[in-house]
Write an enzyme that holds these catalytic residues in place. Structure first.
Site, PDB file in Angstrom:
ATOM      1  N   TYR A  22      31.878 -34.576 -39.509  1.00 46.96           N
ATOM      2  CA  TYR A  22      30.690 -34.789 -38.465  1.00 46.96           C
ATOM      3  C   TYR A  22      29.270 -35.165 -39.252  1.00 46.96           C
ATOM      4  O   TYR A  22      28.955 -34.314 -40.138  1.00 46.96           O
ATOM      5  CB  TYR A  22      30.553 -33.637 -37.494  1.00 46.96           C
ATOM      6  CG  TYR A  22      31.920 -33.441 -36.591  1.00 46.96           C
ATOM      7  CD1 TYR A  22      31.962 -34.255 -35.645  1.00 46.96           C
ATOM      8  CD2 TYR A  22      32.627 -32.349 -36.493  1.00 46.96           C
ATOM      9  CE1 TYR A  22      32.774 -34.242 -34.892  1.00 46.96           C
ATOM     10  CE2 TYR A  22      33.573 -32.266 -35.676  1.00 46.96           C
ATOM     11  CZ  TYR A  22      33.597 -33.446 -34.595  1.00 46.96           C
ATOM     12  OH  TYR A  22      34.880 -33.311 -33.588  1.00 46.96           O
ATOM     13  N   LYS A  66      34.602   0.710 -35.835  1.00 49.49           N
ATOM     14  CA  LYS A  66      34.083  -0.123 -34.863  1.00 49.49           C
ATOM     15  C   LYS A  66      34.366  -1.618 -35.420  1.00 49.49           C
ATOM     16  O   LYS A  66      34.757  -1.873 -36.298  1.00 49.49           O
ATOM     17  CB  LYS A  66      32.634  -0.013 -34.585  1.00 49.49           C
ATOM     18  CG  LYS A  66      31.784  -0.233 -35.944  1.00 49.49           C
ATOM     19  CD  LYS A  66      30.320   0.474 -35.706  1.00 49.49           C
ATOM     20  CE  LYS A  66      29.570  -0.221 -37.181  1.00 49.49           C
ATOM     21  NZ  LYS A  66      28.358   0.472 -37.167  1.00 49.49           N
TER      22      LYS A  66
HETATM   23  C1  LIG Z   1      27.926   0.950 -38.222  1.00 52.33           C
HETATM   24  C2  LIG Z   1      27.469   2.137 -38.554  1.00 52.33           C
HETATM   25  C3  LIG Z   1      27.817   3.004 -39.387  1.00 52.33           C
HETATM   26  C4  LIG Z   1      28.621   2.427 -40.598  1.00 52.33           C
HETATM   27  O1  LIG Z   1      27.746   1.640 -41.581  1.00 52.33           O
HETATM   28  P1  LIG Z   1      28.122   0.702 -42.771  1.00 52.33           P
HETATM   29  O2  LIG Z   1      26.715   0.036 -43.176  1.00 52.33           O
HETATM   30  O3  LIG Z   1      29.040  -0.444 -42.522  1.00 52.33           O
HETATM   31  O4  LIG Z   1      28.798   1.874 -43.864  1.00 52.33           O
HETATM   32  C5  LIG Z   1      27.500   4.367 -39.637  1.00 52.33           C
HETATM   33  N1  LIG Z   1      26.851   4.857 -38.674  1.00 52.33           N
HETATM   34  C6  LIG Z   1      26.299   4.049 -37.525  1.00 52.33           C
HETATM   35  C7  LIG Z   1      25.274   4.819 -36.540  1.00 52.33           C
HETATM   36  C8  LIG Z   1      26.480   2.892 -37.349  1.00 52.33           C
HETATM   37  O5  LIG Z   1      26.030   2.166 -36.255  1.00 52.33           O
END
Ligand SMILES: *Cc1c(COP(=O)(O)O)cnc(C)c1O
Length: 386
Positions: free
Chosen positions: A268, A46
């Site tokens: 800035y 993702k």
């Molecule tokens: C993002 C996510 C993962 C992976 O988690 P990491 O901490 O990046 O290993 C696994 N399961 C779910 C439901 C997630 O949202």
């Protein structure tokens, strides 16, 4: 480029480049797969593959042997499906309204998180006259997505609510996995195992990256690592000593080197005053590229550090949208010149260290990497730009 025009993403036009080590990504997956023991090892891709590019991540991990992929959104599922027709793709955000047809056509498996979603997906299956694959998400203590434990315990895998569905995965997600001593881990594990007893023939998955490091009790049938694949820290303890290989390096081009007299302000807000006569390199990378504004320095706070070869060069003053200033005074003569590069992320400028200065986490740094970089994929399938 033979006609003299520069194409979009051309190295000559970009202010900064990202080098993504696909070999390191594959090695990290293999290491996590080994740690997962008898369980299968999937991958969370993702957030555009945690910022490295979803297609590159899926292609590389598939070639390494990964078969199960987790995305957040149907749109990401479509992109993963375009890479490979055979992998399993789970949509963690579940059955968003209006997305059923897309999921069915592309064989994306929704991770159903409420009785309403279950009913909806089941009637989609009936309407289509065929069984549809589904995963079930139970919330064991995070209070984010998923059925409450009591809801899950009130049904089982033979319940009519699933009569047109093929339940292929039961998942829950750890809220505090990065802290192995946190009491919620065991509480969630116990609740998850209890729910599993209602779904004995359905494969189970609890572990994210952190869960893999928590040991075999957390591995069940399938692990779902994300951050550790991309070189991030799975456990809080890894912020100091991370066993994973770094995957991402960012380097920015020096536009100008200037001398700033002691007492003069830089950037800035004139937020940082030069404490000595200072040689400053201005690079073409800023917060629009995901180099957080909080990584900047001021008279009362130090900022992140970049590197020229192995010499640390601290950020000096605020990070601008497109520009960042580094103190290169301590670089051996003649020092970096216009057109040279400063490493902003990667090597000694580890994700964890930059994240700490930016008061964020490596997840946010990676997924926030901007769209303006020249992206260079190295190793394995790579050795190209895209
Ligand atoms: C993002 C996510 C993962 C992976 O988690 P990491 O901490 O990046 O290993 C696994 N399961 C779910 C439901 C997630 O949202």
């Amino acid at each position: 480029m033979a006609d003299g025009r520069l194409s979009l993403g051309s190295p000559t036009l970009a202010g900064a480049r990202l080098t993504i080590d696909l070999d390191a990504l594959a090695q990290n997956w293999k290491a996590l797969d080994t740690m997962s023991g008898d369980a299968q090892c999937g991958a969370a891709v993702k957030g555009d593959g945690y910022g490295i590019g979803l297609e590159a991540a899926v292609g590389t991990l598939k070639d390494a042997g990964c078969r199960d992929f987790f995305v957040a959104l149907p749109e990401e599922g479509l992109r993963a499906r375009a890479v490979d027709p055979a992998i399993r793709i789970f949509v963690l955000n579940g059955l968003m309204t209006g997305t059923a047809e897309t999921l069915i056509t592309n064989r994306l498996i929704p991770v159903l998180g409420s009785m309403e979603e279950i009913a909806d997906w089941n009637s989609q299956a009936r309407a289509n006259g065929r069984r549809l694959a589904a995963a079930l998400h139970v919330d064991t203590g995070m209070n984010r997505l998923g059925l409450r434990v009591e809801e899950a315990m009130a049904i089982d895998e033979t319940d009519p609510v699933f009569d047109a569905l093929e339940l292929c995965l039961l998942i829950s997600h750890l809220a505090c996995g990065s802290d192995p001593a946190h009491p919620l881990n065991e509480k969630q594990l116990t609740a998850f195992n209890e729910v599993r007893s209602r779904f004995p023939s359905v494969p189970a998955s609890l572990a994210n990256s952190a869960g893999i490091f928590l040991g075999p009790d957390y591995h069940h049938d399938l692990c779902r690592p994300g951050i550790a694949l991309y070189g991030g820290a799975a456990l809080d303890a890894h912020l100091a000593a991370n066993p994973m290989r770094p995957v991402v390096r960012s380097e920015a081009r020096i536009l100008q080197v200037r001398d700033v007299a002691a007492g003069d302000g830089i950037g800035y807000g004139s937020a940082e005053t030069a404490k000595r006569d200072t040689r400053v390199a201005i690079v073409a990378c800023g917060y629009a590229d995901g180099y957080h504004r909080r990584a900047g320095s001021a008279d009362d706070r130090t900022g992140a550090t970049g590197f020229v070869a192995s010499v640390p060069v601290p950020v000096i003053g605020r990070v601008s949208m497109d520009l960042t200033a580094f103190d290169v005074t301590d670089c051996p003569s003649p020092g970096p010149q216009r057109g040279d590069w400063i490493t902003m992320l990667g090597g000694p400028a580890s994700l964890a260290r930059v994240a700490e200065h930016a008061e964020t986490i490596d997840y946010e740094l990676l997924t926030g990497l901007g769209r303006r970089y020249e992206r260079v994929y190295a190793g394995l399938a790579g050795d190209g730009t895209g």
